[in-house]
Design a protein around this motif. Structure first.
Motif, PDB file in Angstrom:
ATOM      1  N   PRO A  97      36.945  46.577  38.242  1.00  0.00           N
ATOM      2  CA  PRO A  97      38.144  46.079  37.557  1.00  0.00           C
ATOM      3  C   PRO A  97      38.133  46.390  36.058  1.00  0.00           C
ATOM      4  O   PRO A  97      37.077  46.443  35.438  1.00  0.00           O
ATOM      5  N   TYR A  98      39.317  46.583  35.507  1.00  0.00           N
ATOM      6  CA  TYR A  98      39.481  46.791  34.060  1.00  0.00           C
ATOM      7  C   TYR A  98      40.637  45.936  33.558  1.00  0.00           C
ATOM      8  O   TYR A  98      41.623  45.750  34.271  1.00  0.00           O
ATOM      9  N   VAL A  99      40.483  45.432  32.335  1.00  0.00           N
ATOM     10  CA  VAL A  99      41.620  44.809  31.655  1.00  0.00           C
ATOM     11  C   VAL A  99      41.850  45.590  30.375  1.00  0.00           C
ATOM     12  O   VAL A  99      40.967  45.680  29.519  1.00  0.00           O
ATOM     13  N   LEU A 100      43.030  46.194  30.263  1.00  0.00           N
ATOM     14  CA  LEU A 100      43.323  47.082  29.142  1.00  0.00           C
ATOM     15  C   LEU A 100      44.267  46.380  28.184  1.00  0.00           C
ATOM     16  O   LEU A 100      45.305  45.854  28.592  1.00  0.00           O
ATOM     17  N   GLU A 101      43.876  46.367  26.921  1.00  0.00           N
ATOM     18  CA  GLU A 101      44.726  45.756  25.885  1.00  0.00           C
ATOM     19  C   GLU A 101      45.772  46.776  25.466  1.00  0.00           C
ATOM     20  O   GLU A 101      45.446  47.792  24.873  1.00  0.00           O
ATOM     21  N   ARG A 102      47.017  46.507  25.801  1.00  0.00           N
ATOM     22  CA  ARG A 102      48.096  47.437  25.486  1.00  0.00           C
ATOM     23  C   ARG A 102      49.127  46.764  24.583  1.00  0.00           C
ATOM     24  O   ARG A 102      49.214  45.525  24.566  1.00  0.00           O
ATOM     25  N   LEU A 107      46.991  44.871  30.604  1.00  0.00           N
ATOM     26  CA  LEU A 107      47.275  45.563  31.858  1.00  0.00           C
ATOM     27  C   LEU A 107      46.011  45.555  32.710  1.00  0.00           C
ATOM     28  O   LEU A 107      44.945  45.976  32.257  1.00  0.00           O
ATOM     29  N   ALA A 108      46.126  45.020  33.924  1.00  0.00           N
ATOM     30  CA  ALA A 108      44.984  45.039  34.856  1.00  0.00           C
ATOM     31  C   ALA A 108      45.007  46.337  35.639  1.00  0.00           C
ATOM     32  O   ALA A 108      46.070  46.788  36.094  1.00  0.00           O
ATOM     33  N   LEU A 109      43.836  46.943  35.757  1.00  0.00           N
ATOM     34  CA  LEU A 109      43.711  48.178  36.554  1.00  0.00           C
ATOM     35  C   LEU A 109      42.489  48.032  37.451  1.00  0.00           C
ATOM     36  O   LEU A 109      41.421  47.605  37.002  1.00  0.00           O
ATOM     37  N   TYR A 110      42.659  48.361  38.710  1.00  0.00           N
ATOM     38  CA  TYR A 110      41.541  48.339  39.655  1.00  0.00           C
ATOM     39  C   TYR A 110      41.286  49.743  40.158  1.00  0.00           C
ATOM     40  O   TYR A 110      42.195  50.407  40.656  1.00  0.00           O
ATOM     41  N   HIS A 111      40.044  50.176  40.011  1.00  0.00           N
ATOM     42  CA  HIS A 111      39.636  51.495  40.509  1.00  0.00           C
ATOM     43  C   HIS A 111      38.844  51.288  41.804  1.00  0.00           C
ATOM     44  O   HIS A 111      37.738  50.760  41.786  1.00  0.00           O
ATOM     45  N   PHE A 112      39.437  51.691  42.905  1.00  0.00           N
ATOM     46  CA  PHE A 112      38.784  51.561  44.209  1.00  0.00           C
ATOM     47  C   PHE A 112      38.170  52.896  44.625  1.00  0.00           C
ATOM     48  O   PHE A 112      38.735  53.959  44.375  1.00  0.00           O
ATOM     49  N   ASP A 113      37.008  52.820  45.267  1.00  0.00           N
ATOM     50  CA  ASP A 113      36.466  53.963  46.005  1.00  0.00           C
ATOM     51  C   ASP A 113      36.070  53.427  47.369  1.00  0.00           C
ATOM     52  O   ASP A 113      35.072  52.704  47.503  1.00  0.00           O
ATOM     53  N   LEU A 114      36.866  53.738  48.367  1.00  0.00           N
ATOM     54  CA  LEU A 114      36.686  53.125  49.693  1.00  0.00           C
ATOM     55  C   LEU A 114      35.866  54.011  50.630  1.00  0.00           C
ATOM     56  O   LEU A 114      35.883  53.805  51.849  1.00  0.00           O
ATOM     57  N   GLY A 135      50.642  42.914  40.415  1.00  0.00           N
ATOM     58  CA  GLY A 135      51.254  43.611  39.291  1.00  0.00           C
ATOM     59  C   GLY A 135      50.287  44.527  38.569  1.00  0.00           C
ATOM     60  O   GLY A 135      50.570  44.998  37.470  1.00  0.00           O
ATOM     61  N   ALA A 136      49.141  44.780  39.190  1.00  0.00           N
ATOM     62  CA  ALA A 136      48.131  45.646  38.589  1.00  0.00           C
ATOM     63  C   ALA A 136      48.380  47.105  38.972  1.00  0.00           C
ATOM     64  O   ALA A 136      49.122  47.407  39.900  1.00  0.00           O
TER      65      ALA A 136
END
Ligand code: ADP
Ligand code: MG
Length: 186
Positions: A97-102, A107-114, A135-136
């Motif tokens: 997970p990432y929380v980006l200050e914009r 802005l929440a961003l999730y990077h998945f590798d399944l 809303g991510a």
């Protein structure tokens, strides 16, 4: 463990826009990630600014073999969204997970590798469902592994080696209005 072929999951029906990008070298992928990040920002700000219309997030599926450049593109997108720290490949954790200050707010961003995802019961147990309804921005490598659990993506990015084999070709397809708006800005 056999890899599910891409055609195991039928593509979503409503293709709204398709664009092809030649990414001749890694620098070209970095530049595309930068443009994509700006496109996400622009679409999000438009949604946040419109009356009674919020940003509903974005599901982006990244399809391609090992080494196709999926993680490279995720890294470039995160850099474009202002992330200065490390980007770990979530091969074992499945998600990072990432929380980006914009300027428009966090802005929440999730990077998945399944790649190692095998158990559909884990989907609910790990709370993944909520990530996609929050809303991510969700960037998903190896989406085939989750089958229909993922639902309809906004965008599908398919990466392949190019003709010479030392660059990449990106075919980007949009399946929603926000996905289309993003792709138009790339
Ligand atoms: P994946 O996540 O799809 O397994 P990676 O992003 O880890 O693949 O990238 C694999 C390799 O491809 C890396 O060594 C990276 O430098 C290289 N690469 C990424 N994009 C390009 C490109 N557009 N042209 C040439 N090489 C690239
Ligand atoms: Mg990867």
């Amino acid at each position: 463990m056999p890899v599910n072929p891409d055609h195991a999951i039928p593509p979503p029906a409503n293709l709204l826009l398709e664009r092809t990008f030649a990414l001749a070298d890694e620098a070209a992928t970095h530049a595309f990630g930068e443009r994509f990040a700006q496109a996400i920002e622009s679409v999000r700000e438009t949604a946040l600014g419109a009356d009674g219309n919020a940003f509903h997030g974005l599901q982006v599926q990244l399809v391609g073999d090992l080494g196709a450049g999926k993680t490279t593109l995720v890294r470039a997108t995160l850099r474009g969204l202002g992330h200065a720290g490390r980007v770990r490949s979530p091969t074992y954790t499945l998600v990072e997970p990432y929380v980006l200050e914009r300027p428009a707010g966090e802005l929440a961003l999730y990077h998945f590798d399944l790649y190692r995802f095998t158990d559909p019961a884990e989907w609910a147990d790990a709370g993944f469902r909520e990530y996609f309804d929050s809303g991510a921005v969700c960037l998903v490598e190896w989406p085939q592994r989750a089958g229909r659990l993922l639902g309809v993506p906004d965008l599908v990015f398919s990466l392949d080696l190019d003709h010479e084999g030392d660059g990449r070709v990106l075919v980007a397809r949009a399946y929603s209005e926000s996905g289309k708006a993003c792709l138009e800005r790339c």
